[in-house]
Design a protein around this motif. Structure first.
Motif, mmCIF file in Angstrom:
data_model
loop_
_atom_site.group_PDB
_atom_site.id
_atom_site.type_symbol
_atom_site.label_atom_id
_atom_site.label_comp_id
_atom_site.label_asym_id
_atom_site.label_seq_id
_atom_site.Cartn_x
_atom_site.Cartn_y
_atom_site.Cartn_z
ATOM 1 N N TYR A 171 3.105 9.760 -6.800
ATOM 2 C CA TYR A 171 2.669 8.639 -5.964
ATOM 3 C C TYR A 171 2.728 7.328 -6.734
ATOM 4 O O TYR A 171 3.259 6.324 -6.238
ATOM 5 C CB TYR A 171 1.244 8.913 -5.470
ATOM 6 C CG TYR A 171 0.527 7.696 -4.922
ATOM 7 C CD1 TYR A 171 0.799 7.217 -3.650
ATOM 8 C CD2 TYR A 171 -0.419 7.025 -5.707
ATOM 9 C CE1 TYR A 171 0.147 6.102 -3.154
ATOM 10 C CE2 TYR A 171 -1.075 5.901 -5.218
ATOM 11 C CZ TYR A 171 -0.783 5.445 -3.944
ATOM 12 O OH TYR A 171 -1.427 4.344 -3.457
ATOM 13 N N VAL A 175 5.137 3.971 -6.019
ATOM 14 C CA VAL A 175 4.501 2.672 -5.794
ATOM 15 C C VAL A 175 5.047 1.637 -6.777
ATOM 16 O O VAL A 175 5.343 0.495 -6.404
ATOM 17 C CB VAL A 175 2.972 2.797 -5.919
ATOM 18 C CG1 VAL A 175 2.318 1.421 -5.957
ATOM 19 C CG2 VAL A 175 2.403 3.599 -4.763
ATOM 20 N N CYS A 176 5.207 2.032 -8.045
ATOM 21 C CA CYS A 176 5.723 1.085 -9.052
ATOM 22 C C CYS A 176 7.201 0.787 -8.818
ATOM 23 O O CYS A 176 7.630 -0.369 -8.895
ATOM 24 C CB CYS A 176 5.518 1.652 -10.457
ATOM 25 S SG CYS A 176 3.804 1.673 -10.994
ATOM 26 N N VAL A 180 5.433 -2.105 -4.678
ATOM 27 C CA VAL A 180 4.411 -2.326 -3.641
ATOM 28 C C VAL A 180 3.108 -2.780 -4.286
ATOM 29 O O VAL A 180 2.511 -3.784 -3.895
ATOM 30 C CB VAL A 180 4.199 -1.045 -2.815
ATOM 31 C CG1 VAL A 180 3.042 -1.237 -1.837
ATOM 32 C CG2 VAL A 180 5.479 -0.686 -2.068
ATOM 33 N N PHE A 182 -0.272 -1.230 -4.804
ATOM 34 C CA PHE A 182 -1.522 -1.141 -4.043
ATOM 35 C C PHE A 182 -2.734 -1.481 -4.901
ATOM 36 O O PHE A 182 -3.734 -1.956 -4.392
ATOM 37 C CB PHE A 182 -1.684 0.267 -3.461
ATOM 38 C CG PHE A 182 -0.723 0.557 -2.340
ATOM 39 C CD1 PHE A 182 -0.681 -0.246 -1.212
ATOM 40 C CD2 PHE A 182 0.141 1.637 -2.413
ATOM 41 C CE1 PHE A 182 0.189 0.025 -0.176
ATOM 42 C CE2 PHE A 182 1.016 1.913 -1.383
ATOM 43 C CZ PHE A 182 1.046 1.106 -0.260
ATOM 44 N N GLY A 183 -2.665 -1.201 -6.203
ATOM 45 C CA GLY A 183 -3.783 -1.520 -7.081
ATOM 46 C C GLY A 183 -4.838 -0.451 -7.168
ATOM 47 O O GLY A 183 -5.890 -0.677 -7.780
ATOM 48 N N ASP A 184 -4.599 0.721 -6.569
ATOM 49 C CA ASP A 184 -5.610 1.786 -6.638
ATOM 50 C C ASP A 184 -5.543 2.539 -7.961
ATOM 51 O O ASP A 184 -6.500 3.202 -8.352
ATOM 52 C CB ASP A 184 -5.445 2.767 -5.473
ATOM 53 C CG ASP A 184 -4.010 3.239 -5.312
ATOM 54 O OD1 ASP A 184 -3.109 2.625 -5.916
ATOM 55 O OD2 ASP A 184 -3.780 4.210 -4.568
#
Length: 388
Positions: A171, A175-176, A180, A182-184
């Motif tokens: 995941y 994302v990286c 994107v 998300f910062g989670d």
């Protein structure tokens, strides 16, 4: 010795240099993995502990080495996408060693020399297609995902929250790579931040290169069809149409161009050829009347069928008879002399066989006969009338 030299090409030499460069990165990591492999089989506790024997930069070195070996295998095919990815990879290696690893050794010098050689001989890599672009895109994205997952698991405790399983690593990698953000999951150490930057930059580069390698041939083919089919078609007149992409057809094309004649080349889509970059090319089924019309068969001086298959040449002549102008001549090559009679049945204006012509000239030369232009013309145009 001559046979060996004929098989050695510049792309093959460059491929060997790239493979050696990949070995500089790959061999030390593989050696380290093989030394620790026995202990890893039975002592798996977590991904962090399992990968802890690797140094920080050994994971990117492993994938750089593997990818360079993969590129070295494909470079002898003169694939333009392989050349592009190799150049990007070599440039990345040099930047990585100078500014991040701070190494100043033989690897930097060697990589720089190979990069200069690749750029200098860029014209040697001319083959490209939609299939090869798609293949490279899939391979590149897959390898980047694996690299991102292993790096994330290796630095798992340097993220907040910690990354300890494959699903979370996958995941975070996606994302990286997609930028994107998300910062989670946040890297909180310098090493983790630097690794995240490499994934982001690599993701942007790979996605951009993949899209261009797939969309490039599609756009290029469409532009060629529009420009050559709708604009240049009006200027195609009093020209020669050469059908084929073998060495003989290229030689005939070069000879006609050297005399100042206009030439249009026709061959099937995706055919590998050695025609000059600015050649007027029509890609399509050469035996289709629509393709010959696009090549300006109704205004051509001659349609020369030079395919390596005699059946293809016969079908080209049949199609040419339907769309050729009144003054257009049709010429057909016969590769197998046993097909001379069959080729005569499609009624081209001229049938010629290079094996038959060569043997005839050789025999006449051995008999002491004079070889002149009149004799050569007779052999080309009058020999078939002597056939039973």
């Amino acid at each position: 010795m001559k046979i060996i030299r004929s098989k050695i090409s510049i792309p093959l030499c460059l491929a060997v240099l790239v493979a050696i460069n990949g070995g500089f990165f790959l061999v030390p990591v593989i050696t380290n993995i093989m030394n620790h492999l026995p202990s890893l089989k039975n002592d798996f506790t977590s991904w962090k502990d399992t990968l802890s024997f690797l140094n920080y930069f050994e994971i990117p070195h492993l994938f750089i080495g593997l990818f360079m070996i993969f590129m070295a295998v494909l470079l002898p095919t003169r694939n333009r996408v392989a050349w592009f990815f190799t150049v990007i990879l070599l440039f990345t290696i040099i930047i990585l060693d100078i500014f991040i690893i701070h190494e100043n050794n033989h690897k930097i010098a060697y990589s720089s020399a190979v990069l200069i050689a690749m750029i200098y001989y860029w014209r040697q890599f001319y083959y490209h297609s939609l299939a090869s672009g798609t293949y490279f895109a899939i391979i590149s994205i897959s390898w980047l995902i694996v690299y991102s997952m292993l790096g994330t698991l290796y630095l798992g405790d340097q993220f907040t929250p910690h990354v300890t399983d494959l699903q979370t690593a996958f995941y975070f990698a996606i994302v990286c790579m997609s930028t994107v953000g998300f910062g989670d999951i946040i890297p909180h150490s310098t090493e983790a931040r630097m690794f995240t930057l490499t994934v982001i930059v690599s993701g942007i580069t790979v996605f951009a290169a993949s899209i261009s390698s797939i969309a490039g041939p599609m756009i290029s083919n469409n532009v060629k069809r529009i420009v050559k089919g709708r604009v240049y078609n009006m200027d195609r007149k009093n020209h020669y149409i050469v059908v084929g992409a073998n060495p003989l057809s290229v030689t005939v094309y070069n000879s006609l161009r050297a005399r100042g004649d206009d030439v249009t080349v026709v061959f099937s889509p995706g055919t590998v050829h050695n025609y000059p970059p600015k050649t007027d090319i029509v890609e399509g089924d050469p035996s289709a009347t629509a393709t010959l019309k696009l090549a300006g068969a109704d205004k051509a001086k001659s349609i020369i069928a030079l395919a390596t298959n005699d059946a293809d040449n016969a079908f080209v002549i049949l199609a040419a008879k339907e769309v050729a102008g009144e003054d257009t001549k049709t010429l057909a090559l016969v590769n197998d002399t046993q097909n001379l009679k069959k080729m005569k049945r499609v009624n081209p204006d001229m049938v010629f066989s290079l094996p038959l012509l060569g043997s005839e000239l050789l025999v006449r030369t051995l008999d002491g006969e004079t070889i002149n232009n009149e004799l050569v013309t007779q052999l080309f145009f009058g020999h078939e009338d002597k056939q039973p």
